[in-house]
Structure formats: C-alpha cells, structure tokens
Design an enzyme around this catalytic site. Structure first.
Site, PDB file in Angstrom:
ATOM      1  N   CYS A 192       0.797  -1.221   0.000  1.00  0.00           N
ATOM      2  CA  CYS A 192       0.000   0.000   0.000  1.00  0.00           C
ATOM      3  C   CYS A 192       0.831   1.273   0.000  1.00  0.00           C
ATOM      4  CB  CYS A 192      -0.939   0.005   1.213  1.00  0.00           C
ATOM      5  SG  CYS A 192      -2.248  -1.236   1.104  1.00  0.00           S
ATOM      6  N   GLU A 243      -3.384  13.963   2.773  1.00  0.00           N
ATOM      7  CA  GLU A 243      -4.252  13.830   1.603  1.00  0.00           C
ATOM      8  C   GLU A 243      -5.604  14.469   1.889  1.00  0.00           C
ATOM      9  OE1 GLU A 243      -2.532   9.709  -0.350  1.00  0.00           O
ATOM     10  OE2 GLU A 243      -4.388   9.643   0.803  1.00  0.00           O
ATOM     11  N   SER A 298      -5.497  11.781  -2.314  1.00  0.00           N
ATOM     12  CA  SER A 298      -5.551  10.335  -2.485  1.00  0.00           C
ATOM     13  C   SER A 298      -5.728  10.025  -3.962  1.00  0.00           C
ATOM     14  CB  SER A 298      -6.732   9.774  -1.699  1.00  0.00           C
ATOM     15  OG  SER A 298      -7.048   8.465  -2.126  1.00  0.00           O
TER      16      SER A 298
END
Length: 559
Positions: A119, A442, A468
C-alpha cells in the site's frame, strides 16, 4: 559475497553462533543470505495476507539455492488514517520504511533483497531503499483487492468516501450507507481502484524491478502466490549474475514507468514518489520531465476513480504488459531497458496479447491524446502543482472563480458542512504541505464530500497538500512553494479570483502586484499545524524540519 563478513573465518564464530540460534543449518550458512522485507501486519487490509506472500518468497529463494531471512517494516493504511491527524504520519513513513530496510540489510550484511509491500507509501519507501542499497533486488506486492458489489454494480473505498457527502446532501440514508460499508471492501488487497498503491505497484512493474503481473494480479489469486515464488527464484538469478537495482533502475526505465503512469492515469502521488525515487537513484528527473512525457503519451486506461473499471478488469485485459505493448507500438518506450524478469521491456510488451480496445484502448484510439496527469505552473505555483486531468470533468478543465480560503483540512471540512462554499468557488486549503502540515496530508475527505454533493463539476480545490488516488474533480495539489515556505498560496484571501487552465497547464492568482506587495508587508497567516504545536516531539517534528519541497518529491533534505 557481501555476507562473507558475517559467515566466514575464525573471527566470525560468534556471528555464526548467533545465526545458528535462529535455526539455520551449516548448509544454509554456505548459501547467499537474502533479505525479505515484508510489511505484513494485521491492521491494514492490503497487508493482512502478506505473511503468505512472504512464505512463498522464502520458498522460491530456498528452491533456487539461497537462504531467506525475513524482517518486517511498518505500513500505514491511508484510508484508515484519512481525515484526522493520523494522515500526517503517512508520507513520513515512506522515509522511515526506506531507512528501516537500509538498517536491516546493512547491519546484517545481506546479499540480495526481495521487497514485499502493497500500500501507498510502502511501495515507494521500499523502492527508495532498493536504489540506496543497490543490491540484487526484486519487488513483489500483495496485489489489489477485488471490487465490491452493491446492487449489481462494482464499488470500492472511493464509493464510501463519496457516500458520506451524498448522505449530507440527503441522497443516501443511514441504512444504505451501512450496506455500502459492508460490501465495498470485500477482503485482502490494496484498494481495488487505480489509487496510489496500485499505481505504484504498476509502476514498479513498468520500471522493471517487479515481475510482469505484479501490479494487477488480484491478492486472492493463487497466481499471486506463484508470482511470489518466482520473485524469490529470480532474485537468486540476479545474485549469480551480479545484477543490482541500479542496473535496472536507469533513466530510461524511469521514463518508461512515467509513460505507463500517463497511459493509465495513475495517482498524483506517483509524481511525488517517482521524483523522490529518482533522487535516491541519482537521476535528474524534474517535474517538467513528467509534463514532457504526458504531452506525448495517450491516455489509454480509465479505471476508478476516473472510470467504472477496476484492477481485476485491467488484469483480465492483459495488465501492464498489454499497456506496454500499446506504448511500444506507438514508439513511446525505451525498449531495450532490462527488467528483473531477464527480458527487455520490448520482450515483455510483445509477450502480451493485443488490446481489444475496451479496458485498454488502442494507442490510435485513446480516451485523450495526452496523459492522465499534468503539471501546472503560474504565480500560484511557481515550482509547480499536479492535477489528475483524467479525473476532471470537461466543464472544469478551465475554471475561474472566487477563492474560499481555509488554513487546514479541518477548517475546510467545517466550511463545507456549514455552507461557506458555493458552486463556482475555488476552495484553497493551505498549511498542509510537507513542512506546514506537517506530513502533507491527503485531502480526500474534502474532494469526496464535493463529489458526493454533486459539486465536483462546479467547485475546484487547490492545496499545498496532496490527494488520495481516489480523489476526482478539479483537485490541484502539491502547490509549491507551500504556504509554510512563504509561497504565494499563503497570501490568498477570500474573494480573490483564481484562474485554472488545465489544458493550458496554468494556475493563476488574479491579484495586482501592488496588493501582493502590501500583503507581504502585513505578513502571512501563521496557523500551520506545526506552528500550533500539532507536530509534537517525534517523527513529525523531525520531518517538518527536514522535508523538502513537493516539487522535489518531499524527500528529506541532505546536509
């Protein structure tokens, strides 16, 4: 072998004894020692299955004559960290991960390395470590999550973030929201759209440091386990050949990866991470280079959040090799660049079937003639800003509107919830940059709220923070210099007219020079979270002191 310093000679008897204490045999100590850097944990859905991936990697290494030594690094789930102080830790974790891998490899004199991330910041952090260490290295990720299903339609985590805005607008009730919560993220893997994690896993494959299929094979597939075994086997080939990470990670390879990034419309965060990676590799790759690649690269793949397809659809269509084939046919690749698969990029591309023109468009029939990302400049972003042009509706490609200024994400969310923002506005969120945040959070909650309210076609958002990969709309991030570095964004006032021209690649504050001089004399707002004490005394304080400009990847400044 590098590991000779801990394995050979009478003076290394204590070293061998400590290695024997881990259960290794004398036979295993005669083989190359291969590190397996694994970001497995039980918190992050993209990482909960990486113990199995790591086991498969170890099996592959052992099958090919090496001795695997596995260790762990931290991993942040940006989705869980979103919208609160936890997001301040995400970007700083990238450098922490790179440092952690460096420490473990150097302290224990390992001969090669397999990286097991999945991730967001973990993938670039591990790639940065690969460039820094320059050992025989292969990356194999945990793979993407399958899309969820709701009322017969594919959904993902972006659906939930936008659903919150729809709920506030009265378009969704609590029961419908709860139904979505239970099905949008069906299991293990990195979130199923082309968000930051999957973008970076695709680019690791395109750059040649991961095997074909790394970016798209679903997390739950047995093929993912086989890929991990092959990664372990391939690193042993690299060790024997003496092929190191920087033999693969060349300037041509970087440009190939950026070409793929533009063709698939990856996350804006890829610009941040690839710039930092280039810096680690000693490659000069300024923002203008991204824009030059974008201008000549057709946009071929429209996945969520820009479209309705997901990672499993891209995998079924041939994955990144099929994208490479289209780019190769258009003459847009450095085809002789080598990969850890032992093949050139051209050979990888030609191994894929031709596109059927649906999930992956043909190069002669793209969604648009240029790439998914664009670099904007102007007086409001002298060092540059980034926008995911492929996720901006036609009506917002050019926009002029009054500024609604907020110091920080929380203030912006309060403004959205209390009616301070109207259609036509340009929301400005500042003091969220690398230093000013600190941590460059973000801004998915504001963009998702705007989308959920149906305002992503009438309201733009500009920030010195970032977005994001799940964000969509006229969301312009990475504005540099940031407010905390005395950038012009610090002097914007409510009602100032801001002009955005995405095709023209400009973002301008329409305020007279005399007014700006007067504002500079008065001084700027100083309500950044760091200055207010939010940074604390730990990693955030150190990051705020050392982080460079977003235009340089927000990498830590060197002495």
């Amino acid at each position: 072998m590098k590991s000779d310093v801990v394995r050979l000679g009478v003076e290394r008897a204590a070293h061998r004894s400590l290695l024997y204490a881990t259960g290794l045999t004398a036979e295993e100590l005669e083989r190359p020692l291969i590190g397996v850097a694994n970001s497995y944990n039980a918190v992050v859905p993209g990482h909960i299955h990486l113990d199995r991936i790591g086991q498969a990697v170890r099996t592959g290494i052992s099958m090919a004559g090496g001795t695997p030594l596995e260790f762990n690094v931290v991993a942040v789930c940006d989705g869980i960290a979103m919208g609160h102080d936890g997001m301040r830790y995400s970007l700083p974790s990238r450098d922490l991960i790179a440092d952690s891998v460096e420490v473990m490899v150097q302290a224990h004199a390992l001969d090669g390395l397999v990286l097991v991330p999945n991730c967001d910041k973990v993938v670039p952090g591990m790639l940065m470590a690969a460039a820094r260490l320059n050992l025989p290295t292969v990356l194999v990720s945990g793979g993407p999550m399958l899309a969820g299903r709701h009322n017969g339609e594919a959904v993902d985590v972006k659906t939930l973030f936008e659903a919150a805005g729809a709920f506030r607008a009265g378009a969704l009730d609590k029961e419908q929201l709860a139904d979505l919560e239970r099905c949008a993220c069906p299991g293990a893997g990195s979130c199923s759209g082309l968000f930051t994690a999957n973008s970076m896993n695709c680019l690791a494959e395109a750059i040649g440091l991961a095997l074909p299929g790394n970016g798209t094979i679903p997390a739950v597939s047995a093929e993912r386990i086989r890929l991990a075994k092959h990664a372990g086997m391939r690193v042993m080939d690299l060790v024997r050949q003496g092929t190191t990470a920087l033999d693969i990670l060349t300037e041509d390879a970087m440009e190939n990866a950026i070409s793929v990034d533009m063709a698939i419309g990856g996350s804006t965060n890829t610009v941040l991470h690839m710039t930092a990676l280039a810096r680690e590799a000693g490659i000069d790759f300024p923002l203008d280079r991204f824009d030059a690649v974008s201008r000549r690269t057709p946009y071929l793949v429209r996945l969520s959040p820009s479209g309705s397809f997901h990672m499993e659809d891209l995998d079924n269509a041939g994955g990144i090799p099929a994208v490479l084939r289209e780019l190769h046919g258009a003459g847009l690749l450095h085809e002789d660049a080598m990969t850890v698969a032992g093949k050139t990029v051209r050979e990888v591309a030609m191994s894929a079937a031709a596109s059927n023109g649906e999930v992956i468009r043909r190069a002669e029939d793209p969604h648009r003639a240029d790439g998914g990302l664009r670099i904007l400049r102007g007086n409001l972003a002298e060092e540059g800003a980034v926008v995911k042009a492929s996720a901006v509706c036609p009506a917002m490609q050019k926009h002029r509107g009054p500024a609604r200024v907020f110091d920080g994400e929380e203030a912006a969310m309060n403004g959205l919830e209390t009616g301070l923002v109207s259609p036509g506005d340009v929301v400005v969120i500042r003091y969220e940059g690398p230093r000013g945040g600190p941590g460059m959070r973000e801004m998915l909650l504001p963009t998702a709220t705007l989308s959920g309210m149906g305002w992503d076609e009438s309201v733009a958002l500009i920030t010195d923070g970032r977005f994001s990969g799940a964000s969509r709309g006229a969301a312009i991030g990475h504005v540099s210099p940031e407010a905390a570095a005395d950038g012009l964004i610090a002097y914007v006032e409510d009602g100032d007219m801001i002009e955005i021209d995405i095709p023209g690649r400009t973002v301008l504050l329409d305020v007279g020079e005399d007014q700006l001089v007067e504002r500079h004399k008065r001084g700027r707002s100083r309500t950044s979270a760091h200055q207010a004490g939010t940074a604390g005394r730990g990693i955030l304080e150190r990051y705020a002191e050392l982080a460079g400009s977003a235009a340089e990847g927000a990498a830590l400044r060197r002495p």
